[in-house]
Motif scaffolding. Structure first.
Motif, PDB file in Angstrom:
ATOM      1  N   PHE A  33       0.829  -1.199   0.000  1.00 30.15           N
ATOM      2  CA  PHE A  33       0.000   0.000   0.000  1.00 30.15           C
ATOM      3  C   PHE A  33       0.871   1.259   0.000  1.00 30.15           C
ATOM      4  CE2 PHE A  33      -2.011   3.354   2.602  1.00 30.15           C
ATOM      5  CZ  PHE A  33      -3.066   3.675   1.770  1.00 30.15           C
ATOM      6  N   LEU A  34       1.947   1.272   0.801  1.00 33.91           N
ATOM      7  CA  LEU A  34       2.834   2.433   0.862  1.00 33.91           C
ATOM      8  C   LEU A  34       3.581   2.628  -0.457  1.00 33.91           C
ATOM      9  CD1 LEU A  34       4.266   1.979   4.465  1.00 33.91           C
ATOM     10  CD2 LEU A  34       2.591   3.670   3.694  1.00 33.91           C
ATOM     11  N   MET A  35       3.947   1.547  -1.121  1.00 32.38           N
ATOM     12  CA  MET A  35       4.580   1.680  -2.436  1.00 32.38           C
ATOM     13  C   MET A  35       3.613   2.278  -3.449  1.00 32.38           C
ATOM     14  SD  MET A  35       6.915  -1.733  -2.916  1.00 32.38           S
ATOM     15  CE  MET A  35       8.454  -1.926  -2.004  1.00 32.38           C
ATOM     16  N   GLY A  36       2.373   1.837  -3.408  1.00 35.02           N
ATOM     17  CA  GLY A  36       1.381   2.428  -4.296  1.00 35.02           C
ATOM     18  C   GLY A  36       1.122   3.895  -3.976  1.00 35.02           C
ATOM     19  N   ARG A  37       1.119   4.232  -2.695  1.00 34.97           N
ATOM     20  CA  ARG A  37       0.907   5.636  -2.325  1.00 34.97           C
ATOM     21  C   ARG A  37       2.059   6.513  -2.796  1.00 34.97           C
ATOM     22  NH1 ARG A  37       0.093   8.234   3.802  1.00 34.97           N
ATOM     23  NH2 ARG A  37       0.205  10.391   3.072  1.00 34.97           N
ATOM     24  N   LEU A  38       3.296   6.001  -2.662  1.00 34.56           N
ATOM     25  CA  LEU A  38       4.455   6.768  -3.149  1.00 34.56           C
ATOM     26  C   LEU A  38       4.310   7.044  -4.644  1.00 34.56           C
ATOM     27  CD1 LEU A  38       7.330   7.953  -2.938  1.00 34.56           C
ATOM     28  CD2 LEU A  38       8.208   5.632  -3.313  1.00 34.56           C
ATOM     29  N   GLY A  39       3.961   6.015  -5.399  1.00 33.93           N
ATOM     30  CA  GLY A  39       3.788   6.211  -6.841  1.00 33.93           C
ATOM     31  C   GLY A  39       2.666   7.179  -7.167  1.00 33.93           C
ATOM     32  N   TRP A  40       1.583   7.135  -6.399  1.00 37.42           N
ATOM     33  CA  TRP A  40       0.442   8.029  -6.627  1.00 37.42           C
ATOM     34  C   TRP A  40       0.820   9.489  -6.363  1.00 37.42           C
ATOM     35  CZ3 TRP A  40      -4.163   7.343  -8.843  1.00 37.42           C
ATOM     36  CH2 TRP A  40      -5.190   8.266  -8.601  1.00 37.42           C
ATOM     37  N   GLN A  41       1.490   9.737  -5.254  1.00 40.22           N
ATOM     38  CA  GLN A  41       1.886  11.104  -4.930  1.00 40.22           C
ATOM     39  C   GLN A  41       3.001  11.588  -5.847  1.00 40.22           C
ATOM     40  OE1 GLN A  41       1.369  10.219  -0.211  1.00 40.22           O
ATOM     41  NE2 GLN A  41       2.380  12.145  -0.691  1.00 40.22           N
ATOM     42  N   TRP A  42       3.895  10.693  -6.203  1.00 39.71           N
ATOM     43  CA  TRP A  42       5.001  11.077  -7.087  1.00 39.71           C
ATOM     44  C   TRP A  42       4.471  11.469  -8.464  1.00 39.71           C
ATOM     45  CZ3 TRP A  42      10.322  10.080  -5.537  1.00 39.71           C
ATOM     46  CH2 TRP A  42      11.251  10.521  -6.473  1.00 39.71           C
ATOM     47  N   GLN A  43       3.491  10.733  -8.938  1.00 40.66           N
ATOM     48  CA  GLN A  43       2.939  11.014 -10.259  1.00 40.66           C
ATOM     49  C   GLN A  43       2.298  12.393 -10.319  1.00 40.66           C
ATOM     50  OE1 GLN A  43      -0.506   8.771 -11.413  1.00 40.66           O
ATOM     51  NE2 GLN A  43       0.259   8.467 -13.501  1.00 40.66           N
ATOM     52  N   GLN A  44       1.773  12.850  -9.229  1.00 44.80           N
ATOM     53  CA  GLN A  44       1.109  14.142  -9.206  1.00 44.80           C
ATOM     54  C   GLN A  44       2.085  15.312  -9.114  1.00 44.80           C
ATOM     55  OE1 GLN A  44      -2.270  14.336  -6.426  1.00 44.80           O
ATOM     56  NE2 GLN A  44      -2.164  12.120  -6.249  1.00 44.80           N
ATOM     57  N   GLN A  45       3.287  15.094  -8.585  1.00 41.88           N
ATOM     58  CA  GLN A  45       4.165  16.222  -8.300  1.00 41.88           C
ATOM     59  C   GLN A  45       5.524  16.128  -8.972  1.00 41.88           C
ATOM     60  OE1 GLN A  45       4.449  17.186  -4.183  1.00 41.88           O
ATOM     61  NE2 GLN A  45       2.273  16.970  -3.806  1.00 41.88           N
ATOM     62  N   GLU A  46       6.129  14.962  -9.022  1.00 44.07           N
ATOM     63  CA  GLU A  46       7.523  14.870  -9.423  1.00 44.07           C
ATOM     64  C   GLU A  46       7.741  14.366 -10.845  1.00 44.07           C
ATOM     65  OE1 GLU A  46       9.907  16.020  -7.697  1.00 44.07           O
ATOM     66  OE2 GLU A  46       8.800  16.461  -5.878  1.00 44.07           O
ATOM     67  N   GLY A  47       6.732  13.859 -11.493  1.00 44.53           N
ATOM     68  CA  GLY A  47       6.961  13.367 -12.855  1.00 44.53           C
ATOM     69  C   GLY A  47       6.389  11.982 -13.055  1.00 44.53           C
ATOM     70  N   ASN A  48       6.885  11.310 -14.080  1.00 47.91           N
ATOM     71  CA  ASN A  48       6.291  10.045 -14.520  1.00 47.91           C
ATOM     72  C   ASN A  48       7.195   8.850 -14.235  1.00 47.91           C
ATOM     73  OD1 ASN A  48       8.278  10.702 -16.275  1.00 47.91           O
ATOM     74  ND2 ASN A  48       7.068  10.475 -18.143  1.00 47.91           N
ATOM     75  N   ILE A  49       7.872   8.853 -13.090  1.00 49.73           N
ATOM     76  CA  ILE A  49       8.673   7.674 -12.733  1.00 49.73           C
ATOM     77  C   ILE A  49       7.755   6.482 -12.501  1.00 49.73           C
ATOM     78  CG2 ILE A  49      10.230   6.725 -10.980  1.00 49.73           C
ATOM     79  CD1 ILE A  49      11.426   9.435 -10.635  1.00 49.73           C
ATOM     80  N   TYR A  50       6.608   6.758 -11.898  1.00 55.54           N
ATOM     81  CA  TYR A  50       5.618   5.714 -11.658  1.00 55.54           C
ATOM     82  C   TYR A  50       4.405   5.979 -12.556  1.00 55.54           C
ATOM     83  CZ  TYR A  50       8.348   4.918  -7.406  1.00 55.54           C
ATOM     84  OH  TYR A  50       9.358   4.667  -6.520  1.00 55.54           O
ATOM     85  N   SER A  51       3.804   4.917 -13.005  1.00 61.13           N
ATOM     86  CA  SER A  51       2.571   5.018 -13.797  1.00 61.13           C
ATOM     87  C   SER A  51       1.382   4.622 -12.934  1.00 61.13           C
ATOM     88  CB  SER A  51       2.655   4.112 -15.021  1.00 61.13           C
ATOM     89  OG  SER A  51       2.708   2.748 -14.616  1.00 61.13           O
ATOM     90  N   VAL A  52       0.191   4.932 -13.434  1.00 61.22           N
ATOM     91  CA  VAL A  52      -1.022   4.527 -12.712  1.00 61.22           C
ATOM     92  C   VAL A  52      -1.118   3.004 -12.656  1.00 61.22           C
ATOM     93  CG1 VAL A  52      -3.533   4.722 -12.659  1.00 61.22           C
ATOM     94  CG2 VAL A  52      -2.159   6.654 -13.432  1.00 61.22           C
ATOM     95  N   ASP A  53      -0.622   2.330 -13.687  1.00 60.46           N
ATOM     96  CA  ASP A  53      -0.621   0.868 -13.666  1.00 60.46           C
ATOM     97  C   ASP A  53       0.229   0.333 -12.508  1.00 60.46           C
ATOM     98  OD1 ASP A  53      -2.245   0.739 -15.895  1.00 60.46           O
ATOM     99  OD2 ASP A  53      -0.553   0.684 -17.299  1.00 60.46           O
TER     100      ASP A  53
END
Length: 379
Positions: free
Chosen positions: A207-227
């Motif tokens: 869950f925390l890994m998914g949250r990191l990707g969710w917050q990162w996608q909104q602010q820092e760029g596209n390192i993580y995707s919604v998938d």
């Protein structure tokens, strides 16, 4: 007595071994012959014409080139008495030393002044800003407490607890990093999670890994995707099917991808779990249109997480109404969507206005726009 007679008397009464120089045995050269009578009276005082004793003669004999005569000795004494040797006085020494001491003190003062001004002008180095190091100090090895606000220390505490397999402490530290939006430190901590832990057996970490990707996608760029986010949150929900927070988050991932039916299923399940109600049949319905028929709550709802789930159902119904696939029942779907929106806003309006939702990490700018558009509709 004449000088020549004095010398003969001294030489006749001196011991044989007393002369210290061979020159003492010979009479001095004298311009007057020995046969000349003492016709002239001595000009010296009577006290100086007395015959010298043997002791005086022994002390008077010295190894010098010229033997002192009676007429020379008083003159020498008078000359010394008239002109004594002058020794440097204390006052004279002070006159010499005082200027030197003053010049030295002034030089020291000027050097201190220039050194002090140089310290004041220069920029402080990093070493100047450090506290003084105690030579007896020994760095402590225990981990930093999780309650600190320093993100670097929180990341270090999380990594250390992960290595020691203290998962609750590590997960708490990472959650605090994400709450502070310290995404880089959170990523460093989560990168330390071993690969064998990245599965449904560790739902909170997923869950925390998914949250990191969710917050990162909104602010820092596209390192993580919604998938990526969706995959992590699915693993978390599979690991703990009774955790409503995991299902709630997964609903936002489905909604971001335009998967309105799956979003409605997940959010409807989350609301039932929050209210401790049975899971509705619509959640597992095979028909997509039936899956959108999430029943409303049978009682007033105050739980923020449950209200978030019902707000998600409202968003999913509005998104489905705009899908050509459900064009025939779009009007009904919009009415249901507006009804859920009204229920949520009547239950807790302060927590679901635009300002409050903007502070919630789950709500993206696109979701906020859709929620505002839903508010303009009427049931």
């Amino acid at each position: 007595m004449s000088p020549a007679a004095t010398y003969r008397w001294l030489a006749s009464h001196a011991p044989a071994t007393s002369p210290e120089s061979p020159e003492a045995a010979a009479p001095p050269q004298n311009s007057q012959p020995d046969s000349q009578p003492d016709s002239q009276p001595d000009s010296q005082p009577e006290s100086q014409q007395q015959t010298a004793t043997p002791q005086d003669s022994h002390q008077a004999i010295t190894p010098v080139d010229t033997i002192p005569t009676a007429d020379r000795i008083p003159a020498l004494r008078d000359n010394r008495a008239a002109h004594p040797a002058r020794k440097p006085g204390r006052l004279q020494k002070q006159h010499i030393l005082l200027p030197l001491a003053g010049a030295g003190a002034m030089a020291i003062a000027l050097s201190s002044f220039h050194y002090t001004m140089g310290l004041l002008r220069r920029e402080p180095s990093p070493a100047d800003l450090l506290p003084p190091m105690d030579s007896a100090y020994t760095p402590s090895t225990p981990p930093m407490p999780v309650g600190t606000t320093e993100t670097s220390q929180l990341a270090g505490a999380a990594i250390l607890n992960l290595k020691r397999e203290n998962l609750p402490e590590a997960e708490q530290a990472i959650a605090q990093l994400l709450d502070q939006n310290a995404l880089l430190d959170a990523k460093v901590a989560l990168d330390a999670v071993p690969s064998e832990w990245r599965n449904a057996s560790y739902p909170e970490l997923m869950f925390l890994m998914g949250r990191l990707g969710w917050q990162w996608q909104q602010q820092e760029g596209n390192i993580y995707s919604v998938d990526d986010v969706q995959r992590f949150w699915k693993l978390a929900a599979e690991g703990r099917p009774d955790a409503a927070a995991y299902w709630n988050a997964l609903g936002f991932a489905h909604y971001a991808k335009g998967e309105s039916v799956d979003a409605a299923r997940v959010w409807c399940r989350a609301a039932a779990l929050m209210l401790a109600q049975p899971i509705p049949d619509s959640v597992d319905a095979a028909d997509d249109r039936a899956a959108l028929n999430c029943p409303p709550p049978i009682q007033s709802v105050t739980n923020p997480e449950a209200l978030t789930a019902y707000a998600g159902v409202a968003l999913a119904l509005q998104q489905a109404a705009l899908d050509p696939k459900f064009s025939q029942g779009a009007t009904e779907l919009l009415k249901q969507s507006a009804a859920y929106y009204q229920m949520v806003m009547l239950s807790n309006p302060a927590s679901f206005d635009q300002t409050a939702l903007a502070k919630n990490w789950l709500w993206t700018p696109a979701t906020l726009r859709d929620w505002a558009a839903l508010g303009s509709r009427r049931p």
